[in-house]
Design a protein around this motif. Sequence first.
Motif, PDB file in Angstrom:
ATOM      1  N   VAL A 151       0.850  -1.338  -0.041  1.00 14.46           N
ATOM      2  CA  VAL A 151       0.091   0.108   0.068  1.00 14.46           C
ATOM      3  C   VAL A 151       0.859   1.260   0.050  1.00 14.46           C
ATOM      4  N   GLU A 152       0.637   1.998  -0.946  1.00 14.81           N
ATOM      5  CA  GLU A 152       1.312   3.340  -1.140  1.00 14.81           C
ATOM      6  C   GLU A 152       0.451   4.630  -0.559  1.00 14.81           C
ATOM      7  N   VAL A 153      -0.754   4.347  -1.015  1.00 18.14           N
ATOM      8  CA  VAL A 153      -1.704   5.703  -0.490  1.00 18.14           C
ATOM      9  C   VAL A 153      -3.134   5.171  -0.187  1.00 18.14           C
ATOM     10  N   PRO A 154      -3.271   5.258   0.932  1.00 16.73           N
ATOM     11  CA  PRO A 154      -4.616   4.781   1.761  1.00 16.73           C
ATOM     12  C   PRO A 154      -5.579   5.882   1.015  1.00 16.73           C
ATOM     13  N   ARG A 155      -6.921   4.994   1.113  1.00 15.36           N
ATOM     14  CA  ARG A 155      -8.022   5.566   0.409  1.00 15.36           C
ATOM     15  C   ARG A 155      -8.357   6.960   1.185  1.00 15.36           C
ATOM     16  N   TRP A 156      -8.984   7.735   0.159  1.00 14.15           N
ATOM     17  CA  TRP A 156      -9.494   9.251   0.703  1.00 14.15           C
ATOM     18  C   TRP A 156      -8.098  10.160   1.200  1.00 14.15           C
ATOM     19  N   THR A 157      -6.914   9.972   0.842  1.00 19.15           N
ATOM     20  CA  THR A 157      -5.788  10.657   1.022  1.00 19.15           C
ATOM     21  C   THR A 157      -5.338  11.392  -0.511  1.00 19.15           C
ATOM     22  N   ASN A 158      -4.572  12.378  -0.178  1.00 18.65           N
ATOM     23  CA  ASN A 158      -4.385  13.185  -1.418  1.00 18.65           C
ATOM     24  C   ASN A 158      -2.847  13.127  -1.751  1.00 18.65           C
ATOM     25  N   ALA A 159      -1.976  12.765  -0.576  1.00 17.37           N
ATOM     26  CA  ALA A 159      -0.407  12.969  -0.824  1.00 17.37           C
ATOM     27  C   ALA A 159      -0.068  11.573  -1.965  1.00 17.37           C
ATOM     28  N   LYS A 160       0.745  11.905  -2.675  1.00 20.77           N
ATOM     29  CA  LYS A 160       1.085  11.011  -3.699  1.00 20.77           C
ATOM     30  C   LYS A 160       2.269  10.143  -3.345  1.00 20.77           C
ATOM     31  N   MET A 161       2.210   9.233  -2.507  1.00 24.73           N
ATOM     32  CA  MET A 161       3.049   8.382  -2.076  1.00 24.73           C
ATOM     33  C   MET A 161       3.407   7.036  -3.060  1.00 24.73           C
ATOM     34  N   LYS A 168      14.011   4.129  -7.764  1.00 21.00           N
ATOM     35  CA  LYS A 168      15.512   4.720  -8.141  1.00 21.00           C
ATOM     36  C   LYS A 168      16.529   4.829  -7.021  1.00 21.00           C
ATOM     37  N   ASP A 169      15.776   4.631  -5.826  1.00 23.84           N
ATOM     38  CA  ASP A 169      16.694   4.713  -4.489  1.00 23.84           C
ATOM     39  C   ASP A 169      17.071   3.553  -4.061  1.00 23.84           C
ATOM     40  N   ALA A 170      18.220   3.532  -3.338  1.00 28.41           N
ATOM     41  CA  ALA A 170      18.536   2.033  -2.768  1.00 28.41           C
ATOM     42  C   ALA A 170      17.405   1.710  -1.697  1.00 28.41           C
ATOM     43  N   LEU A 171      16.993   0.193  -1.703  1.00 30.35           N
ATOM     44  CA  LEU A 171      15.965  -0.377  -0.844  1.00 30.35           C
ATOM     45  C   LEU A 171      14.799   0.082  -1.231  1.00 30.35           C
ATOM     46  N   ASN A 172      14.513   1.000  -2.314  1.00 33.52           N
ATOM     47  CA  ASN A 172      12.989   1.566  -2.408  1.00 33.52           C
ATOM     48  C   ASN A 172      12.026   1.763  -1.738  1.00 33.52           C
ATOM     49  N   PRO A 173      12.625   2.619  -0.492  1.00 34.94           N
ATOM     50  CA  PRO A 173      11.670   3.067   0.371  1.00 34.94           C
ATOM     51  C   PRO A 173      10.502   3.857  -0.033  1.00 34.94           C
ATOM     52  N   ILE A 174       9.249   3.777   0.527  1.00 32.98           N
ATOM     53  CA  ILE A 174       8.125   4.903   0.056  1.00 32.98           C
ATOM     54  C   ILE A 174       8.299   6.111   0.615  1.00 32.98           C
ATOM     55  N   LYS A 175       8.045   7.093  -0.582  1.00 33.05           N
ATOM     56  CA  LYS A 175       8.561   8.622  -0.228  1.00 33.05           C
ATOM     57  C   LYS A 175       7.442   9.211  -0.890  1.00 33.05           C
ATOM     58  N   GLN A 176       7.302  10.645  -0.911  1.00 30.20           N
ATOM     59  CA  GLN A 176       6.294  11.301  -1.564  1.00 30.20           C
ATOM     60  C   GLN A 176       6.713  11.913  -2.804  1.00 30.20           C
ATOM     61  N   ASP A 177       5.926  11.753  -3.944  1.00 31.33           N
ATOM     62  CA  ASP A 177       6.446  12.213  -5.221  1.00 31.33           C
ATOM     63  C   ASP A 177       6.943  13.780  -5.429  1.00 31.33           C
ATOM     64  N   LYS A 197       7.289  17.118  -7.751  1.00 30.46           N
ATOM     65  CA  LYS A 197       7.411  17.824  -9.020  1.00 30.46           C
ATOM     66  C   LYS A 197       7.647  19.035  -8.805  1.00 30.46           C
ATOM     67  N   LYS A 198       8.682  19.768  -9.799  1.00 31.73           N
ATOM     68  CA  LYS A 198       9.364  20.892  -9.683  1.00 31.73           C
ATOM     69  C   LYS A 198       9.440  21.395  -8.141  1.00 31.73           C
ATOM     70  N   GLY A 199      10.179  20.265  -7.437  1.00 34.12           N
ATOM     71  CA  GLY A 199      10.814  20.757  -6.083  1.00 34.12           C
ATOM     72  C   GLY A 199       9.787  20.939  -5.075  1.00 34.12           C
ATOM     73  N   LYS A 200       8.363  20.512  -5.556  1.00 28.14           N
ATOM     74  CA  LYS A 200       7.443  20.615  -4.519  1.00 28.14           C
ATOM     75  C   LYS A 200       6.803  19.128  -4.365  1.00 28.14           C
ATOM     76  N   LEU A 201       6.290  19.009  -2.859  1.00 25.80           N
ATOM     77  CA  LEU A 201       5.402  17.584  -2.749  1.00 25.80           C
ATOM     78  C   LEU A 201       4.266  17.642  -3.702  1.00 25.80           C
ATOM     79  N   ARG A 202       3.960  16.288  -4.226  1.00 24.78           N
ATOM     80  CA  ARG A 202       2.844  16.315  -5.194  1.00 24.78           C
ATOM     81  C   ARG A 202       1.812  15.729  -4.357  1.00 24.78           C
ATOM     82  N   TYR A 203       0.479  16.441  -4.524  1.00 23.80           N
ATOM     83  CA  TYR A 203      -0.769  16.038  -4.051  1.00 23.80           C
ATOM     84  C   TYR A 203      -1.857  15.948  -5.162  1.00 23.80           C
ATOM     85  N   VAL A 204      -2.720  14.772  -5.282  1.00 29.25           N
ATOM     86  CA  VAL A 204      -3.636  14.898  -6.343  1.00 29.25           C
ATOM     87  C   VAL A 204      -4.795  15.752  -5.741  1.00 29.25           C
ATOM     88  N   ALA A 205      -5.445  16.585  -6.634  1.00 27.93           N
ATOM     89  CA  ALA A 205      -6.513  17.293  -6.475  1.00 27.93           C
ATOM     90  C   ALA A 205      -7.863  16.561  -6.069  1.00 27.93           C
TER      91      ALA A 205
END
Length: 278
Positions: free
Chosen positions: A51-61, A66-75, A77-85
């Motif tokens: 699970v990356e993104v829980p239902r009803w939330t907006n942060a694009k986790m 491309k990171d060692a051990l592939n942790p989950i992190k927030q996407d 874009k243009k230096g800012k954390l990404r949220y879906v509208a």
Amino acid sequence: MNMSYINEERGKCNTLRYKLFFQKTEGKYISPFHDVPMYADKAQDFFNMVVEVPRWTNAKMEIATKDALNPIKQDVKKGKLRYVANVFPHKGYIWNYGAIPQTWEDPRHTDTETGCCGDNDPIDVCEIGNKVCSTGEVVKVKVLGTLALIDGETDWKVITINVEDPEANAFNSIGDVRWLKPGYLEATVDWFRRYKVPDGKPEKRFAFNGEFKDKDFAINIIKSTNDYWKALVSKKSDGELDCTNTCVSLSPFMCTKEAAQVFVDAVGLSSQVFICRG
């Protein structure tokens, strides 16, 4: 197969430094992309979902491929954390959203069904059960069908349900979703079509005129992406992704427990540890 994983947070959530690492319960760090098995129960065609993104939330986790051990992190874009509208009438993601480990949509392979190459990520999953899951949770799911989003690439969206959901026994096909959750499939198509419009992007397109393919079709797609992943992690194919792992035997990217600890310690942030059940 039923196993537990430890999630370890580094950095504060909703910051650029936040990362969620995975460990086995004996304390060995693992990659959720490469080390969590694809199958939860092969005999029953039950799969693991990270699970990356829980239902009803907006942060694009998302799994950091491309990171060692592939942790989950927030996407970002243009230096800012990404949220879906929130796209009316939807609030955030309308399912628990994540990925099936040990799968890879090969960007060098043209899908015979869609005519487009893969999107260079593990295959995406929409879990439709009643529980709102947590980021980093590993859930055993039953596949019901799939939708093919086309964004210049093939981006499969596999529809599943948590096998521990109280209603799971009633869901065995994409037709069951249509019958028992009326409007949910239509809402899913609508969400994927319009979720980037607030960012100034055009509506998304779909293969098969936006029709969902059945369970057997979806499972065959998953199995094919597992074959591409095997080529990736054995260095027979190159997706320019980080394949560091601690459990995939014979993989040239396999590292020791001690080396994995070094990768995590290099993040250099205080941690918070909690156990998730898979």
